[in-house]
Scaffold this motif. Structure first.
Motif, PDB file in Angstrom:
ATOM      1  N   LYS A  69     -60.613 -15.670 -95.472  1.00 52.47           N
ATOM      2  CA  LYS A  69     -61.169 -15.437 -96.802  1.00 52.47           C
ATOM      3  C   LYS A  69     -62.683 -15.582 -96.725  1.00 52.47           C
ATOM      4  O   LYS A  69     -63.175 -16.592 -96.236  1.00 52.47           O
ATOM      5  CB  LYS A  69     -60.600 -16.449 -97.796  1.00 52.47           C
ATOM      6  CG  LYS A  69     -59.114 -16.315 -97.979  1.00 52.47           C
ATOM      7  CD  LYS A  69     -58.579 -17.360 -98.915  1.00 52.47           C
ATOM      8  CE  LYS A  69     -57.063 -17.259 -98.993  1.00 52.47           C
ATOM      9  NZ  LYS A  69     -56.487 -18.341 -99.760  1.00 52.47           N
ATOM     10  N   PRO A  70     -63.430 -14.584 -97.206  1.00 53.66           N
ATOM     11  CA  PRO A  70     -64.885 -14.681 -97.148  1.00 53.66           C
ATOM     12  C   PRO A  70     -65.395 -15.762 -98.109  1.00 53.66           C
ATOM     13  O   PRO A  70     -64.832 -15.978 -99.182  1.00 53.66           O
ATOM     14  CB  PRO A  70     -65.364 -13.292 -97.570  1.00 53.66           C
ATOM     15  CG  PRO A  70     -64.221 -12.699 -98.318  1.00 53.66           C
ATOM     16  CD  PRO A  70     -62.993 -13.316 -97.771  1.00 53.66           C
ATOM     17  N   THR A  71     -66.460 -16.427 -97.705  1.00 50.80           N
ATOM     18  CA  THR A  71     -67.028 -17.486 -98.540  1.00 50.80           C
ATOM     19  C   THR A  71     -68.056 -16.937 -99.516  1.00 50.80           C
ATOM     20  O   THR A  71     -68.389 -17.600-100.485  1.00 50.80           O
ATOM     21  CB  THR A  71     -67.688 -18.551 -97.662  1.00 50.80           C
ATOM     22  OG1 THR A  71     -68.675 -17.921 -96.844  1.00 50.80           O
ATOM     23  CG2 THR A  71     -66.662 -19.230 -96.772  1.00 50.80           C
ATOM     24  N   VAL A  72     -68.584 -15.743 -99.284  1.00 49.73           N
ATOM     25  CA  VAL A  72     -69.621 -15.159-100.128  1.00 49.73           C
ATOM     26  C   VAL A  72     -69.075 -13.906-100.792  1.00 49.73           C
ATOM     27  O   VAL A  72     -68.433 -13.084-100.150  1.00 49.73           O
ATOM     28  CB  VAL A  72     -70.864 -14.793 -99.280  1.00 49.73           C
ATOM     29  CG1 VAL A  72     -71.939 -14.175-100.144  1.00 49.73           C
ATOM     30  CG2 VAL A  72     -71.395 -16.006 -98.554  1.00 49.73           C
ATOM     31  N   LYS A  73     -69.334 -13.755-102.077  1.00 51.02           N
ATOM     32  CA  LYS A  73     -68.928 -12.543-102.794  1.00 51.02           C
ATOM     33  C   LYS A  73     -70.156 -11.681-103.016  1.00 51.02           C
ATOM     34  O   LYS A  73     -71.207 -12.175-103.385  1.00 51.02           O
ATOM     35  CB  LYS A  73     -68.287 -12.905-104.128  1.00 51.02           C
ATOM     36  CG  LYS A  73     -67.006 -13.678-103.926  1.00 51.02           C
ATOM     37  CD  LYS A  73     -66.132 -13.576-105.123  1.00 51.02           C
ATOM     38  CE  LYS A  73     -64.851 -14.327-104.811  1.00 51.02           C
ATOM     39  NZ  LYS A  73     -63.749 -13.875-105.551  1.00 51.02           N
TER      40      LYS A  73
END
Length: 83
Positions: A69-73
């Motif tokens: 899951k990416p930490t930055v959107k």
């Protein structure tokens, strides 16, 4: 100067270049060569690690991270698949 004379000079020049290359290769080979088997040779071995404890565990039945899951959107600009 005829063509035969030029060919002869070229052959002598190439023979000289080959002899020089052979001499350089021999000199470099003697500098890099290891000492003979009859010569004294010292081999340094790493110290043995004795008494080290090893704990064996069973392999986990599932992977720890099944989905990344990416930490930055990021907000995508128009035209990059978001409408």
């Amino acid at each position: 100067m005829t063509a035969d004379e030029r060919n002869k000079r070229t052959r002598y020049a190439m023979a000289g270049v080959g002899a020089i290359a052979l001499a350089i290769t021999g000199a470099l080979g003697t500098m890099v060569a290891q000492p003979s088997i009859g010569g004294a040779q010292t081999v340094l071995l790493p110290a043995a690690n004795l008494g080290e404890t090893v704990t064996r565990t069973a392999t986990p039945s599932e992977l720890e991270t099944s989905v990344a899951k990416p930490t930055v959107k990021v907000k995508l600009p128009k035209g990059y698949g978001n409408g």
